[in-house]
Motif scaffolding. Structure first.
Motif, PDB file in Angstrom:
ATOM      1  N   MET A 198       0.829  -1.212   0.000  1.00  0.00           N
ATOM      2  CA  MET A 198       0.000   0.000   0.000  1.00  0.00           C
ATOM      3  C   MET A 198       0.862   1.261   0.000  1.00  0.00           C
ATOM      4  N   GLN A 199       2.013   1.196   0.631  1.00  0.00           N
ATOM      5  CA  GLN A 199       2.919   2.345   0.612  1.00  0.00           C
ATOM      6  C   GLN A 199       3.348   2.656  -0.817  1.00  0.00           C
ATOM      7  N   TYR A 200       3.688   1.587  -1.548  1.00  0.00           N
ATOM      8  CA  TYR A 200       4.120   1.802  -2.934  1.00  0.00           C
ATOM      9  C   TYR A 200       2.958   2.240  -3.833  1.00  0.00           C
ATOM     10  N   LEU A 201       1.769   1.725  -3.574  1.00  0.00           N
ATOM     11  CA  LEU A 201       0.620   2.165  -4.363  1.00  0.00           C
ATOM     12  C   LEU A 201       0.321   3.643  -4.102  1.00  0.00           C
ATOM     13  N   PHE A 202       0.443   4.045  -2.843  1.00  0.00           N
ATOM     14  CA  PHE A 202       0.246   5.455  -2.480  1.00  0.00           C
ATOM     15  C   PHE A 202       1.268   6.339  -3.191  1.00  0.00           C
ATOM     16  N   LEU A 203       2.527   5.924  -3.179  1.00  0.00           N
ATOM     17  CA  LEU A 203       3.571   6.688  -3.872  1.00  0.00           C
ATOM     18  C   LEU A 203       3.324   6.715  -5.380  1.00  0.00           C
ATOM     19  N   THR A 204       2.859   5.591  -5.918  1.00  0.00           N
ATOM     20  CA  THR A 204       2.574   5.519  -7.356  1.00  0.00           C
ATOM     21  C   THR A 204       1.499   6.522  -7.744  1.00  0.00           C
ATOM     22  N   ASN A 205       0.389   6.512  -7.006  1.00  0.00           N
ATOM     23  CA  ASN A 205      -0.729   7.404  -7.324  1.00  0.00           C
ATOM     24  C   ASN A 205      -0.345   8.875  -7.196  1.00  0.00           C
ATOM     25  N   ASN A 206       0.353   9.215  -6.143  1.00  0.00           N
ATOM     26  CA  ASN A 206       0.680  10.622  -5.906  1.00  0.00           C
ATOM     27  C   ASN A 206       1.725  11.137  -6.885  1.00  0.00           C
ATOM     28  N   LEU A 207       2.741  10.324  -7.180  1.00  0.00           N
ATOM     29  CA  LEU A 207       3.736  10.765  -8.155  1.00  0.00           C
ATOM     30  C   LEU A 207       3.113  10.845  -9.549  1.00  0.00           C
ATOM     31  N   GLN A 208       2.220   9.901  -9.858  1.00  0.00           N
ATOM     32  CA  GLN A 208       1.528   9.952 -11.143  1.00  0.00           C
ATOM     33  C   GLN A 208       0.732  11.249 -11.272  1.00  0.00           C
ATOM     34  N   PHE A 211       8.143   9.878 -14.779  1.00  0.00           N
ATOM     35  CA  PHE A 211       7.219   8.829 -15.205  1.00  0.00           C
ATOM     36  C   PHE A 211       7.869   7.450 -15.045  1.00  0.00           C
ATOM     37  N   GLU A 212       9.162   7.377 -15.277  1.00  0.00           N
ATOM     38  CA  GLU A 212       9.883   6.122 -15.066  1.00  0.00           C
ATOM     39  C   GLU A 212       9.862   5.746 -13.583  1.00  0.00           C
ATOM     40  N   LYS A 213       9.931   6.758 -12.723  1.00  0.00           N
ATOM     41  CA  LYS A 213       9.852   6.502 -11.280  1.00  0.00           C
ATOM     42  C   LYS A 213       8.467   5.987 -10.904  1.00  0.00           C
ATOM     43  N   VAL A 214       7.428   6.502 -11.561  1.00  0.00           N
ATOM     44  CA  VAL A 214       6.068   5.999 -11.333  1.00  0.00           C
ATOM     45  C   VAL A 214       6.003   4.514 -11.666  1.00  0.00           C
ATOM     46  N   LYS A 215       6.592   4.119 -12.777  1.00  0.00           N
ATOM     47  CA  LYS A 215       6.583   2.712 -13.186  1.00  0.00           C
ATOM     48  C   LYS A 215       7.337   1.848 -12.178  1.00  0.00           C
ATOM     49  N   GLN A 216       8.422   2.378 -11.616  1.00  0.00           N
ATOM     50  CA  GLN A 216       9.175   1.630 -10.612  1.00  0.00           C
ATOM     51  C   GLN A 216       8.326   1.386  -9.365  1.00  0.00           C
ATOM     52  N   PHE A 217       7.628   2.421  -8.917  1.00  0.00           N
ATOM     53  CA  PHE A 217       6.739   2.272  -7.762  1.00  0.00           C
ATOM     54  C   PHE A 217       5.631   1.261  -8.064  1.00  0.00           C
ATOM     55  N   ALA A 218       5.080   1.331  -9.265  1.00  0.00           N
ATOM     56  CA  ALA A 218       3.999   0.420  -9.645  1.00  0.00           C
ATOM     57  C   ALA A 218       4.492  -1.026  -9.663  1.00  0.00           C
ATOM     58  N   ARG A 219       5.698  -1.261 -10.184  1.00  0.00           N
ATOM     59  CA  ARG A 219       6.254  -2.613 -10.207  1.00  0.00           C
ATOM     60  C   ARG A 219       6.502  -3.138  -8.787  1.00  0.00           C
ATOM     61  N   SER A 220       6.918  -2.219  -7.908  1.00  0.00           N
ATOM     62  CA  SER A 220       7.133  -2.629  -6.518  1.00  0.00           C
ATOM     63  C   SER A 220       5.814  -3.019  -5.862  1.00  0.00           C
ATOM     64  N   TYR A 221       4.771  -2.295  -6.163  1.00  0.00           N
ATOM     65  CA  TYR A 221       3.453  -2.656  -5.624  1.00  0.00           C
ATOM     66  C   TYR A 221       3.026  -4.027  -6.142  1.00  0.00           C
ATOM     67  N   GLU A 222       3.155  -4.253  -7.433  1.00  0.00           N
ATOM     68  CA  GLU A 222       2.773  -5.542  -8.015  1.00  0.00           C
ATOM     69  C   GLU A 222       3.581  -6.679  -7.402  1.00  0.00           C
ATOM     70  N   ARG A 223       4.836  -6.447  -7.235  1.00  0.00           N
ATOM     71  CA  ARG A 223       5.712  -7.505  -6.695  1.00  0.00           C
ATOM     72  C   ARG A 223       5.279  -7.903  -5.290  1.00  0.00           C
ATOM     73  N   LEU A 224       4.966  -6.913  -4.472  1.00  0.00           N
ATOM     74  CA  LEU A 224       4.601  -7.201  -3.089  1.00  0.00           C
ATOM     75  C   LEU A 224       3.172  -7.722  -2.953  1.00  0.00           C
ATOM     76  N   ALA A 225       2.261  -7.229  -3.775  1.00  0.00           N
ATOM     77  CA  ALA A 225       0.850  -7.578  -3.617  1.00  0.00           C
ATOM     78  C   ALA A 225       0.434  -8.791  -4.429  1.00  0.00           C
ATOM     79  N   TRP A 226       1.042  -9.002  -5.605  1.00  0.00           N
ATOM     80  CA  TRP A 226       0.536 -10.025  -6.514  1.00  0.00           C
ATOM     81  C   TRP A 226       1.522 -11.138  -6.847  1.00  0.00           C
TER      82      TRP A 226
END
Length: 642
Positions: A447-457, A481-496
């Motif tokens: 959730m931390q990474y998803l929060f960072l993803t949404n806000n940076l996006q 935008f590349e940083k947004v993708k990094q946060f999103a990948r971190s969220y996917e890795r931890l959640a899915w």
């Protein structure tokens, strides 16, 4: 001999010329010609003698007959020439005394005509003729304010048009009065009428004297309204009022440079100082009590003065009216100081934010929205901010404090555009650091990474869609935008990824020689984990539509191909539901795809309601109704699928 108005023509003549000594008249001048000139002048001057006419029955010579008015002025000039000759040749002559009396009568007439023409222009700014409100009243909406200023502006233009039609007459009278020694009376009459027009126009445009103490006590909303009025007042004043007044002064007093300057100075100085002094008063007020919302009215005033500065210097170019130019520059300085103070306070407010608001589902934080709203709006004033920051380089943050590769400075070191770029990049960095701290309020790392993803996006999307893109550059946008993708990948890795690792595959089953019973257990375990994962992520939100689609697609690509292959390989066993050894598979690949398509809306799974029918199950959500194929063909038995 002295007239009722206090004129003494002979004293005016002798005050400007050295009184000649009395001697015998010269034989070189034609006395009969002088007598004829005086008689011709007396005929028309006596005809229009104001001593025999009451003020209520005054008829304007210049309105009644333009031809006779020109003749009147011509005879007066001829009379003046005759008097000059008599003063040189025979100063004790009775003809000179008669000419002096006629000249006084003529000057009284011309002064009244001058006043009459000016008053006719003045009548068009009479309060009853302008439909407008008091400047202290509150305008209900912007449309009302716009119509109000158009009304005042149109009235001013109407007056200037009337003045234009009368300039020839005014100029003719002024030249005549100046040449005969009545310049002061002419100028005083002119200033008394025209100054009242300028002062009343400034007042009706909503500009009034505002002391520092009064400004401090005013609510922000009132000051903001007055600022909007002031901006419109400057537009009207510089476009019509002051420029037209200067043009009129230049034309009427073309024969006297000193009168042109003194008249324009006395008419416009007070109103102009009042107009251009208002921003300084507001700037001093807001500098002592800075707040981000106050910076935009200050910037609007700064832009307006900057835009009109060349016109101000041109219109108020006389040395005796330099105070107006000084006031305009002083207001710019004060506005710059106040704007810098508010910018510093804005950064401080971001740093000091201690709100513990945890946004549901890891969405965009209110502070992110608010700060980016302000920063995006600030970027619209890039030209003015560049000037302000260039005038105070010490106010810019140290570039060494910015992370390496945070952005590339393409401009030359220390250039105004580079300084502005650093300032905006720094403000956004302060915001992102604060958002990074707020992410720690979420217990789950995903959730931390998803929060960072949404806000940076949100930050980068706002930057790309506003003037910030031109300021920060494409490189800054791309990197973030590349940083947004990094946060999103971190969220996917931890959640899915834990679920993906459990996904049964055909190759796995075949490789280890897995029995149908073992494959069944693995399938049921996967279905249960999928259910729990979806439930755990059901509150998550992704507001950005593009990011939402990309996230769903990424998860589908990881899960569906493998699961579909497994499902199809064991389809026969699946169909044995309800029989001994049959499988109870909750999700077909289509069901799984549908379930994934409902993720990240923040609606959760509690809103879903399932109704079992004979051949299918109907899933109803808050927004959709969908039929899912049911493997239970016996309606009497309860469906174990959901």
């Amino acid at each position: 001999m002295r007239s009722k108005s206090g004129f003494s023509f002979f004293s005016k003549i002798t005050s400007s010329r050295k009184r000649p000594s009395f001697s015998a008249p010269s034989k070189s001048y034609d006395l009969s010609g002088i007598d004829k000139t005086i008689d011709n002048a007396a005929e028309i001057i006596e005809k229009w003698n104001t001593e025999y006419v009451s003020s209520n029955n005054f008829y304007s010579l210049f309105c009644e007959s333009k031809r006779e008015a020109k003749k009147f002025v011509r005879r007066v000039k001829e009379l003046q020439n005759a008097m000059d000759l008599l003063i040189r040749e025979d100063p004790s002559s009775d003809h000179l005394l008669r000419a002096q009396r006629l000249m006084q009568i003529a000057m009284k007439r011309l002064q009244k005509e001058f006043l009459q023409i000016l008053s006719m222009n003045r009548a068009h700014l009479d309060p009853e003729s302008i439909s407008t409100r008091s400047p202290t009243s509150v305008v209900s909406n912007d449309e009302d304010a716009w119509h109000e200023y158009r009304s005042v502006g149109d009235s001013i233009m109407e007056v200037e048009e009337v003045s234009k039609n009368s300039r020839t007459e005014l100029k003719s009278i002024a030249e005549c009065m100046i040449s005969t020694g009545y310049a002061k009376e002419c100028a005083n009459t002119y200033k008394s009428i025209r100054k009242s027009i300028v002062d009343e126009s400034i007042y009706r445009l909503g500009v009034e004297k505002l002391s520092s103490s009064k400004a401090k006590k005013m609510p922000y909303e009132v000051v903001e309204l007055k600022t909007k009025r002031w901006i419109e007042a400057v537009k009207v004043s510089m476009k019509t009022l002051f420029i037209s007044e200067k043009t009129l002064c230049d034309e009427v007093f073309e024969s006297s440079a000193s009168l042109r300057e003194s008249c324009f100075r006395d008419i416009s100085k007070e109103g102009a100082l009042l107009l251009f002094g208002f921003p300084e008063t507001v700037a001093v007020r807001d500098k002592k009590n800075p707040h981000m919302k106050k910076i935009f009215p200050l910037l609007d005033m700064y832009c307006m003065i900057t835009e009109k500065l060349l016109a101000i210097e041109a219109i108020f170019s006389f040395p005796s009216i330099s105070a107006v130019r000084t006031q305009a520059h002083s207001s710019l300085t004060r506005l710059s100081e106040s704007i810098l103070s508010n910018l510093a306070e804005f950064e401080s407010d971001i740093r000091k934010d201690t709100s513990k608001t945890m946004v549901r589902g890891g969405g965009v934080h209110p502070m992110t929205i608010s700060v980016m709203d302000h920063i995006s709006r600030l970027s619209e004033y890039s030209s003015s901010l560049m000037d302000i920051l260039n005038g105070s380089p010490s106010s810019s943050p140290d570039k060494s404090l910015l992370p390496k590769s945070y952005f590339n400075v393409m401009e030359s070191e220390g250039s105004p555009s580079s300084e502005l770029k650093v300032r905006f990049a720094w403000l956004i960095l302060v915001l992102l650091c604060k958002i990074d701290g707020k992410a720690e309020m979420y217990k789950e790392f995903s959730m931390q990474y998803l929060f960072l993803t949404n806000n940076l996006q949100y930050v980068v999307s706002r930057a790309r869609s506003t003037n910030l893109k031109q300021l920060l550059g494409d490189d800054w946008i791309t990197r973030h935008f590349e940083k947004v993708k990094q946060f999103a990948r971190s969220y996917e890795r931890l959640a899915w990824d834990p679920l993906v690792s459990m996904c049964p595959t055909i190759s796995t089953c075949e490789a280890v020689g897995m029995s149908q019973e073992e494959a069944k257990m693995q399938s049921e375990k996967f279905n249960e984990s999928f259910e729990k994962t979806c439930e755990a992520q059901s509150e998550c939100v992704i507001p950005d539509r593009k990011l939402l689609d990309e996230m769903r697609m990424s998860i589908r690509r990881k899960l569906l191909p493998i699961y579909r292959d497994f499902y199809n390989a064991h389809r026969n066993a699946v169909m044995l539901i309800g029989k001994e050894g049959g499988w109870n598979i909750r999700y077909t690949p289509e069901d799984m795809e549908y379930r994934l398509s409902e993720l990240f809306t923040g609606k959760g799974i509690s809103a879903n309601r399932y109704v079992c029918t004979e051949d299918f199950c109907v899933v109803r959500t808050a927004t959709t109704t969908r039929s899912l194929s049911c493997r239970r063909k016996t309606r009497s038995l309860s469906c174990r699928r959901f």
